[in-house]
Write an enzyme that holds these catalytic residues in place. Structure first.
Site, PDB file in Angstrom:
ATOM      1  N   CYS A  30       5.547   1.869 -12.271  1.00 20.84           N
ATOM      2  CA  CYS A  30       5.584   2.186 -10.852  1.00 20.84           C
ATOM      3  C   CYS A  30       4.317   2.930 -10.466  1.00 20.84           C
ATOM      4  CB  CYS A  30       6.810   3.048 -10.563  1.00 20.84           C
ATOM      5  SG  CYS A  30       6.972   3.544  -8.840  1.00 20.84           S
ATOM      6  N   GLU A  76      11.233  -2.508  -5.213  1.00 16.22           N
ATOM      7  CA  GLU A  76      10.755  -2.018  -3.917  1.00 16.22           C
ATOM      8  C   GLU A  76      11.912  -1.668  -2.983  1.00 16.22           C
ATOM      9  OE1 GLU A  76       7.764  -1.099  -3.859  1.00 16.22           O
ATOM     10  OE2 GLU A  76       7.159  -2.228  -5.623  1.00 16.22           O
ATOM     11  N   GLN A  98       6.012   5.013  -0.396  1.00 14.35           N
ATOM     12  CA  GLN A  98       5.060   5.348  -1.463  1.00 14.35           C
ATOM     13  C   GLN A  98       3.704   5.771  -0.901  1.00 14.35           C
ATOM     14  OE1 GLN A  98       5.950   1.613  -3.930  1.00 14.35           O
ATOM     15  NE2 GLN A  98       5.337   3.143  -5.445  1.00 14.35           N
TER      16      GLN A  98
END
Length: 172
Positions: free
Chosen positions: A95, A138, A53
């Site tokens: 998210c 995750e 990310q």
């Protein structure tokens, strides 16, 4: 202490779709990445963040349900894998890579995670409720999946259309 907040990659970036590589040696660069990820997650704010990310394709994730408010609740998980799940619970989920969107997703109610801590020590932990959700969310990231991949039909189409519209307007 100077914070180092990294840019968070958004839906549509290819790095989010590629399964991440295992972390080998836990050296100074990995420790710096962990520290930068912690700063980034708390600044967002969020309860979890996977390395991809922030554009780094490694099996590394962090979770802190207190978002930094309670010392000792930060979990650094290197090369994590979900080894057992139980039950199911359906709740809202969001998210950091799909900002401003929340949708109902079904996840395991309990999950057991096996990983290395930031010192390279093998660890295992059970998570329930939000912790199980965060662990599975995750690990999905590390496997190249996003929570929107768990959606079907109109729910998924609605989010993807809004993202495309924002992207065309240069706001994504």
């Amino acid at each position: 202490m100077l914070l180092s907040v990294l840019p968070i990659v958004k839906y549509g970036d290819e790095v989010l779709r590629i399964p991440t590589a295992s972390v080998g040696e836990i050296d100074a660069s990995i420790h710096k990445l962990i520290d930068d990820m912690v700063d980034t997650m708390y600044a967002a704010p969020g309860v979890g963040l996977a390395a991809n990310q922030v554009g780094v394709s490694l099996r590394l994730m962090i979770i802190d349900l207190s978002v930094g408010r309670r010392p000792g609740e930060l979990h650094v998980c290197i090369n994590p894998e979900i080894v057992e799940v139980e039950g199911a619970i359906t709740e809202d989920e969001g998210c950091l890579s799909v900002p401003d969107f929340v949708e109902v997703v079904t996840r395991p109610e309990r999950a057991r995670l096996r990983y290395l801590d930031r010192n390279g020590e093998p660890r295992e932990m059970w998570g329930e409720g939000l912790m199980a959700r965060a662990m599975c969310h995750e690990v999905d990231h590390l496997n190249g999946m996003l929570y929107v991949d768990h959606l079907r039909g109109l729910k998924k189409d609605r989010i993807l259309r809004k993202i495309q519209k924002l992207a065309r307007a240069g706001m994504w």
